[in-house]
Design a protein around this motif. Structure first.
Motif, PDB file in Angstrom:
ATOM      1  N   LYS A 103      -1.384  18.340   7.972  1.00  0.00           N
ATOM      2  CA  LYS A 103      -0.895  16.958   8.077  1.00  0.00           C
ATOM      3  C   LYS A 103      -2.069  15.983   8.241  1.00  0.00           C
ATOM      4  O   LYS A 103      -2.058  14.882   7.685  1.00  0.00           O
ATOM      5  CB  LYS A 103       0.070  16.816   9.265  1.00  0.00           C
ATOM      6  N   ASP A 126       0.826  -1.212   0.000  1.00  0.00           N
ATOM      7  CA  ASP A 126       0.000   0.000   0.000  1.00  0.00           C
ATOM      8  C   ASP A 126       0.861   1.264   0.000  1.00  0.00           C
ATOM      9  O   ASP A 126       0.573   2.223  -0.717  1.00  0.00           O
ATOM     10  CB  ASP A 126      -0.934   0.011   1.223  1.00  0.00           C
ATOM     11  N   THR A 163      -5.523  11.846   5.541  1.00  0.00           N
ATOM     12  CA  THR A 163      -6.786  11.378   4.961  1.00  0.00           C
ATOM     13  C   THR A 163      -6.550  10.856   3.544  1.00  0.00           C
ATOM     14  O   THR A 163      -7.060   9.806   3.157  1.00  0.00           O
ATOM     15  CB  THR A 163      -7.809  12.539   4.913  1.00  0.00           C
ATOM     16  N   VAL A 164      -5.769  11.626   2.789  1.00  0.00           N
ATOM     17  CA  VAL A 164      -5.457  11.194   1.417  1.00  0.00           C
ATOM     18  C   VAL A 164      -4.674   9.883   1.453  1.00  0.00           C
ATOM     19  O   VAL A 164      -4.961   8.939   0.711  1.00  0.00           O
ATOM     20  CB  VAL A 164      -4.623  12.270   0.688  1.00  0.00           C
ATOM     21  N   ARG A 165      -3.701   9.823   2.372  1.00  0.00           N
ATOM     22  CA  ARG A 165      -2.870   8.610   2.469  1.00  0.00           C
ATOM     23  C   ARG A 165      -3.735   7.399   2.801  1.00  0.00           C
ATOM     24  O   ARG A 165      -3.639   6.358   2.162  1.00  0.00           O
ATOM     25  CB  ARG A 165      -1.810   8.808   3.560  1.00  0.00           C
ATOM     26  N   ASP A 166      -4.603   7.553   3.788  1.00  0.00           N
ATOM     27  CA  ASP A 166      -5.401   6.407   4.230  1.00  0.00           C
ATOM     28  C   ASP A 166      -6.416   5.974   3.184  1.00  0.00           C
ATOM     29  O   ASP A 166      -6.852   4.824   3.184  1.00  0.00           O
ATOM     30  CB  ASP A 166      -6.119   6.738   5.545  1.00  0.00           C
ATOM     31  N   ALA A 167      -6.805   6.915   2.316  1.00  0.00           N
ATOM     32  CA  ALA A 167      -7.809   6.569   1.306  1.00  0.00           C
ATOM     33  C   ALA A 167      -7.180   5.857   0.113  1.00  0.00           C
ATOM     34  O   ALA A 167      -7.882   5.347  -0.750  1.00  0.00           O
ATOM     35  CB  ALA A 167      -8.519   7.835   0.829  1.00  0.00           C
ATOM     36  N   THR A 168      -5.866   5.853   0.052  1.00  0.00           N
ATOM     37  CA  THR A 168      -5.182   5.260  -1.101  1.00  0.00           C
ATOM     38  C   THR A 168      -4.707   3.862  -0.752  1.00  0.00           C
ATOM     39  O   THR A 168      -3.870   3.687   0.127  1.00  0.00           O
ATOM     40  CB  THR A 168      -3.974   6.128  -1.520  1.00  0.00           C
ATOM     41  N   ARG A 169      -5.249   2.889  -1.424  1.00  0.00           N
ATOM     42  CA  ARG A 169      -4.868   1.493  -1.188  1.00  0.00           C
ATOM     43  C   ARG A 169      -4.515   0.850  -2.529  1.00  0.00           C
ATOM     44  O   ARG A 169      -5.096   1.191  -3.552  1.00  0.00           O
ATOM     45  CB  ARG A 169      -6.034   0.708  -0.593  1.00  0.00           C
ATOM     46  N   ALA A 170      -3.585  -0.062  -2.473  1.00  0.00           N
ATOM     47  CA  ALA A 170      -3.256  -0.791  -3.702  1.00  0.00           C
ATOM     48  C   ALA A 170      -4.473  -1.600  -4.119  1.00  0.00           C
ATOM     49  O   ALA A 170      -5.062  -2.294  -3.296  1.00  0.00           O
ATOM     50  CB  ALA A 170      -2.072  -1.714  -3.453  1.00  0.00           C
ATOM     51  N   PRO A 171      -4.868  -1.499  -5.382  1.00  0.00           N
ATOM     52  CA  PRO A 171      -6.047  -2.259  -5.817  1.00  0.00           C
ATOM     53  C   PRO A 171      -5.768  -3.767  -5.807  1.00  0.00           C
ATOM     54  O   PRO A 171      -4.624  -4.194  -5.971  1.00  0.00           O
ATOM     55  CB  PRO A 171      -6.290  -1.748  -7.240  1.00  0.00           C
ATOM     56  N   TYR A 180       2.349   1.780  -3.385  1.00  0.00           N
ATOM     57  CA  TYR A 180       1.335   2.209  -4.342  1.00  0.00           C
ATOM     58  C   TYR A 180       0.976   3.686  -4.131  1.00  0.00           C
ATOM     59  O   TYR A 180       0.785   4.429  -5.090  1.00  0.00           O
ATOM     60  CB  TYR A 180       0.084   1.332  -4.236  1.00  0.00           C
ATOM     61  N   GLU A 233      -5.036  16.407   7.070  1.00  0.00           N
ATOM     62  CA  GLU A 233      -5.694  16.279   5.764  1.00  0.00           C
ATOM     63  C   GLU A 233      -4.895  15.343   4.850  1.00  0.00           C
ATOM     64  O   GLU A 233      -5.462  14.531   4.119  1.00  0.00           O
ATOM     65  CB  GLU A 233      -5.836  17.656   5.094  1.00  0.00           C
ATOM     66  N   LEU A 234      -3.583  15.474   4.899  1.00  0.00           N
ATOM     67  CA  LEU A 234      -2.749  14.608   4.049  1.00  0.00           C
ATOM     68  C   LEU A 234      -2.859  13.147   4.482  1.00  0.00           C
ATOM     69  O   LEU A 234      -2.799  12.233   3.657  1.00  0.00           O
ATOM     70  CB  LEU A 234      -1.291  15.085   4.094  1.00  0.00           C
TER      71      LEU A 234
END
Lengths: 171, 259
Positions: B49, A5, B54-62, A8, B51-52
């Motif tokens: 930080k 993760d 939030t972006v990090r946690d929302a991004t997952r490898a598909p 990615y 907010e960033l």
């Protein structure tokens, strides 16, 4: 799969499109396997993998002098991230919108600032690890991050500064 | 030296990231006590930080990326199928009776072969389902049964691999060259790791292998690869631990160093 993760996340904000990001990560694992002897004990595996990924990105996109337009980055760089947020309740939609705007703001940063934010804030690496990957002093990472966050705050003032008085103070 | 707000800017960024030296922290703390503008800046930094994150946690490898990597022959061999898959499927953990009722058997290693080679070949047999392993029970139960099989003379080395979504699913007491070996099989995400534990010493170090020295643990790790299967060998006191898997060597080494 260790650090998938995180890798990615870094790739999604370095590259320009989900397909490119996935390709970068897959190639990173393949290269790591082929060169595992270069891994230095006592260092973090994630930082080593991130360096391979960064170098791969640099080789592909920078040395080839391929132009990454702002439109490309905005259209593709954060698209995959948003697909991970399930649609549905209003809260999720608002969070998705917020995340989209922040991701787009990161994409608009000048490259050297964006790299620092991507590695430290999105890749969760330390300043020292980011400095190693970017081949620059730790102090440079610190100043680039500081400048990058100033720019982000300016772009994201609606989110970062909720109070009207604070906005006036900042501006 | 009194700090001005311009110099404070960078320190505030590093303060929010917990990247300041003690001296710098004291300097910026003193400045923040006196400067309301910089205090606000610090609050803004923390908000950004957040907010960033939030972006990090929302991004997952598909999921499709995991699949692509697992099917990339440069990285992994094809996932185990058939008997091995059925034996090692985590769903079978729910059948502890299998472990409780079956007698524990010892398996002989081929005479004369180096231990590293036996370890690799035994791993292959386990993955292909050619070697019976008792599945079922929790990781703690598997460990207890294995320890019991050697009269509690020693216990198998255990690893918390929950971060990479792997867990102990089976165990097998083995015998190589008359020596008792405890094998724990970890599985998850399409990958399998066999962990062998046995009492030993320097004479067990495999010849002609790469050596990595971990300065933190003050320990040497011996690396060996054969036919796409990786092996990491190290000592923990009087015990030898060997990890064998098709996972990339850096990943396997990272796991071994966490023991």
């Amino acid at each position: 799969m260790a650090h998938l993760d995180d890798l990615y996340r870094i790739a999604a904000h370095l590259g320009h499109g989900p397909g490119e990001a996935e390709d970068l990560v897959q190639e990173t694992y393949a290269r790591a396997l082929a060169s595992y002897r270069q891994f230095e004990p006592g260092t973090r595996l994630k930082a080593w993998l991130a360096k391979i990924l960064h170098n791969l990105f640099y080789d592909r996109y920078r040395r080839a002098k391929r132009v990454i337009s702002l439109d490309d980055r905005e259209a593709g760089g954060c698209g995959e991230k948003l697909s991970a947020v399930a649609p549905g309740p209003l809260e999720n939609l608002l969070r998705a919108e917020r995340s989209e705007k922040i991701g787009a703001a990161v994409a608009r940063l000048p490259d050297e600032f964006r790299m620092a934010v991507v590695l430290v804030d999105l890749g969760d690496l330390s300043y020292a690890e980011a400095a190693e990957i970017l081949s620059c002093p730790v102090g440079t990472v610190r100043s680039r991050l500081s400048r990058a966050r100033q720019l982000l705050r300016q772009q994201l003032s609606d989110y970062v500064l909720d109070d009207e008085n604070e906005k006036k103070t900042w501006k | 030296m009194e700090m001005n707000c311009q110099r404070a800017e960078e320190l505030i960024t590093a303060l929010a990231d917990h990247e300041l030296s003690e001296l710098e922290r004291e300097d910026i703390a003193a400045h923040l006590r006196d400067c309301s503008g910089c205090r606000l800046r610090y609050q803004q930094e923390l908000a950004l930080k957040s907010e960033l994150r939030t972006v990090r946690d929302a991004t997952r490898a598909p999921a499709r990326l995991r699949e692509k990597i697992l099917h990339d022959r440069r990285i992994f061999s094809p996932a185990p199928t058939g008997l091995a898959h059925r034996f090692l499927r985590p769903a079978l953990i729910a059948a502890p009776l299998v472990l409780l009722l079956l007698p524990l058997l010892y398996f002989m290693g081929p005479a004369g072969q180096p231990i590293a080679l036996i370890a690799v070949r035994t791993h292959e047999k386990i993955v292909k389902g050619e070697l019976f392993v008792a599945s079922g029970g929790s990781p703690q139960e598997i460990k207890a049964r294995l320890s019991e099989s050697v009269g509690d003379a020693f216990a198998p080395m255990t690893y918390d691999l929950s971060a990479i979504k792997m867990t102990a699913v089976a165990g097998a007491p083995l015998e190589w060259h008359g020596r008792k070996i405890l094998a724990t099989i970890y599985q998850g995400g399409g990958a399998t790791i066999t962990c062998y534990t046995f009492p030993g010493g320097d004479r067990d170090v495999p010849p002609k292998v790469d050596v990595f020295y971990d300065p933190d643990k003050k320990a040497e790790f011996y690396l060996y690869s054969r036919d796409g299967i990786n092996l990491v060998f190290h000592r923990e006191g009087k015990l030898i631990c060997i990890l064998v898997s098709r996972l990339p060597m850096p990943e396997l080494l990272g796991i071994a160093r966490k023991s």
